[in-house]
Motif scaffolding. Structure first.
Motif, PDB file in Angstrom:
ATOM      1  N   PHE A 167     -29.058 -31.837 -25.623  1.00  9.07           N
ATOM      2  CA  PHE A 167     -28.330 -32.898 -24.938  1.00  9.07           C
ATOM      3  C   PHE A 167     -28.004 -34.033 -25.904  1.00  9.07           C
ATOM      4  CE2 PHE A 167     -28.502 -37.020 -22.733  1.00  9.07           C
ATOM      5  CZ  PHE A 167     -27.474 -36.861 -21.822  1.00  9.07           C
ATOM      6  N   ILE A 168     -28.974 -34.428 -26.713  1.00  8.57           N
ATOM      7  CA  ILE A 168     -28.765 -35.512 -27.666  1.00  8.57           C
ATOM      8  C   ILE A 168     -27.790 -35.108 -28.761  1.00  8.57           C
ATOM      9  CG2 ILE A 168     -29.905 -36.969 -29.399  1.00  8.57           C
ATOM     10  CD1 ILE A 168     -30.507 -37.812 -26.553  1.00  8.57           C
ATOM     11  N   ILE A 173     -22.689 -38.296 -24.374  1.00  7.34           N
ATOM     12  CA  ILE A 173     -23.718 -39.316 -24.130  1.00  7.34           C
ATOM     13  C   ILE A 173     -24.781 -39.260 -25.218  1.00  7.34           C
ATOM     14  CG2 ILE A 173     -25.499 -40.094 -22.524  1.00  7.34           C
ATOM     15  CD1 ILE A 173     -23.782 -39.000 -20.257  1.00  7.34           C
ATOM     16  N   GLY A 174     -25.159 -38.044 -25.620  1.00  5.51           N
ATOM     17  CA  GLY A 174     -26.128 -37.910 -26.700  1.00  5.51           C
ATOM     18  C   GLY A 174     -25.623 -38.513 -28.000  1.00  5.51           C
ATOM     19  N   ALA A 180     -25.960 -45.668 -30.981  1.00  5.11           N
ATOM     20  CA  ALA A 180     -26.636 -46.921 -30.651  1.00  5.11           C
ATOM     21  C   ALA A 180     -27.960 -47.049 -31.398  1.00  5.11           C
ATOM     22  CB  ALA A 180     -26.864 -47.007 -29.144  1.00  5.11           C
ATOM     23  N   ALA A 181     -28.608 -45.917 -31.674  1.00  7.25           N
ATOM     24  CA  ALA A 181     -29.864 -45.954 -32.420  1.00  7.25           C
ATOM     25  C   ALA A 181     -29.639 -46.383 -33.862  1.00  7.25           C
ATOM     26  CB  ALA A 181     -30.538 -44.581 -32.383  1.00  7.25           C
ATOM     27  N   ASP A 193     -20.572 -48.235 -24.526  1.00  3.08           N
ATOM     28  CA  ASP A 193     -21.266 -49.168 -23.640  1.00  3.08           C
ATOM     29  C   ASP A 193     -22.765 -49.052 -23.930  1.00  3.08           C
ATOM     30  OD1 ASP A 193     -22.377 -50.660 -21.619  1.00  3.08           O
ATOM     31  OD2 ASP A 193     -21.110 -49.842 -20.031  1.00  3.08           O
ATOM     32  N   VAL A 194     -23.282 -49.955 -24.749  1.00  9.38           N
ATOM     33  CA  VAL A 194     -24.676 -49.877 -25.188  1.00  9.38           C
ATOM     34  C   VAL A 194     -25.633 -50.074 -24.018  1.00  9.38           C
ATOM     35  CG1 VAL A 194     -26.427 -50.938 -26.671  1.00  9.38           C
ATOM     36  CG2 VAL A 194     -24.110 -50.578 -27.535  1.00  9.38           C
ATOM     37  N   ASP A 195     -25.284 -50.953 -23.070  1.00  5.78           N
ATOM     38  CA  ASP A 195     -26.146 -51.146 -21.906  1.00  5.78           C
ATOM     39  C   ASP A 195     -26.290 -49.847 -21.120  1.00  5.78           C
ATOM     40  OD1 ASP A 195     -26.649 -53.797 -22.457  1.00  5.78           O
ATOM     41  OD2 ASP A 195     -24.980 -54.528 -21.240  1.00  5.78           O
ATOM     42  N   ARG A 196     -25.213 -49.108 -21.018  1.00 11.47           N
ATOM     43  CA  ARG A 196     -25.268 -47.821 -20.320  1.00 11.47           C
ATOM     44  C   ARG A 196     -26.123 -46.827 -21.088  1.00 11.47           C
ATOM     45  NH1 ARG A 196     -20.247 -43.684 -19.340  1.00 11.47           N
ATOM     46  NH2 ARG A 196     -21.260 -42.306 -17.830  1.00 11.47           N
TER      47      ARG A 196
END
Length: 301
Positions: A167-168, A173-174, A180-181, A193-196
């Motif tokens: 998945f990642i 999304i992954g 974001a990481a 969207d980092v909050d998401r």
């Protein structure tokens, strides 16, 4: 040889549980650089929710053991994921721009809140899972009888870990989580969207921790509101052992810690099993300070 094989399978099953919990730690750290000290209590909440749903809905009687446990696991994962999302929204998001120590204190406060809430709701005594949910039978492997529950726990843990890894690595999304990481500001400039993303992390990690709590309840038969502390500590150790922020590292660290603990208890001393496990951690970190697989592989790509 038979005793060694039995202890090895036991260590692999326990290590799979450690690895599932460790994935929650490592995902949150990878994105937020925060150690979620409340994660062990989310694991405990999963075990208590599993007991409540199991006794109130009688899923095993209505659907059969296999389908009942599967539906139970999905329900527990969903409910604990919701608790994790609420934790992020209430305890962590308002402190996103604050000094990191503020978020650490908030995490410790959330941990105390969850553990005391469980004590007030369920009581301080050990709670016992109903007997006979999983059949107490053994499977013959290479002439040795291995309890079926160990095989099921290990297989379920490995499948969920592999599903998370793909998945990642393979989904949009992954990819956003990995971006974001690496750099949240750059991810925002790319339209992510980092909050998401952070919300997804707090859905996935607690869900895995919750199902690990259910596994402990089904395997050992009893749970306590304080067990999240020791399991959380060992899972955090597993995450460091494999390389904090590294998803494959959390898997490897959890399995290795479980095997070392089981073999140490069997061949050296039950009383010293935790000291042996942490001794191995210290030795590995002396040799490899960033863990077995290193920290945050995404930065090196």
């Amino acid at each position: 040889m038979e005793e060694f094989f039995q202890q090895l399978t036991n260590g692999l099953a326990v290590g799979g549980i450690y690895a599932l919990i460790a994935l929650g730690y490592t995902m949150v750290y990878g994105v937020l650089k925060l150690i979620n000290f409340a994660h062990g209590d989310l694991f405990t909440i999963g075990s208590y929710l599993g007991l409540t749903l199991l006794t109130s809905l009688s899923l095993a009687d209505r659907l059969g053991p296999a389908a009942g446990v599967l539906v139970l696991a999905v329900m527990v994962m969903g409910l604990v994921a919701v608790v994790g999302a609420l934790l992020e929204r209430v305890a962590y998001r308002p402190l996103r721009q604050s000094p990191r120590l503020s978020a650490v204190v908030s995490a410790l406060g959330a941990s105390i809140f969850f553990s005391n809430a469980l004590m007030l709701i369920y009581g301080a005594r050990f709670q016992v899972y109903p007997q006979g949910i999983l059949p107490k039978v053994a499977v013959n492997i290479f002439g040795l009888d291995v309890p079926l529950v160990r095989i099921l726990i290990l297989a379920a843990s490995v499948l969920m870990m592999l599903a998370l890894y793909f998945f990642i690595q393979k989904t949009r999304i992954g990819t956003a989580i990995r971006a974001a990481a690496i750099d949240q500001d750059a991810a925002r400039l790319m339209g992510i969207d980092v909050d998401r993303v952070i919300l997804f992390v707090f859905l996935i990690g607690p869900a895995l921790g919750g199902v690990a709590g259910l596994m402990v309840g089904l395997h050992y038969g009893q749970i306590n509101f304080t067990m999240g502390w020791i399991y959380g500590l060992k899972a955090f150790t597993a995450a460091i052992l494999g390389g904090i922020g590294n998803i494959p590292g959390a898997m490897v660290g959890g399995i290795l810690l479980g095997v070392v603990e089981a073999l140490g208890a069997a061949y050296l001393s039950m009383a010293w099993k935790d000291a042996i496990a942490f001794g191995v951690l210290i030795f590995i970190l002396i040799v490899r300070p960033t863990g077995l697989l290193g920290e945050r592989v995404a930065e090196k790509v």
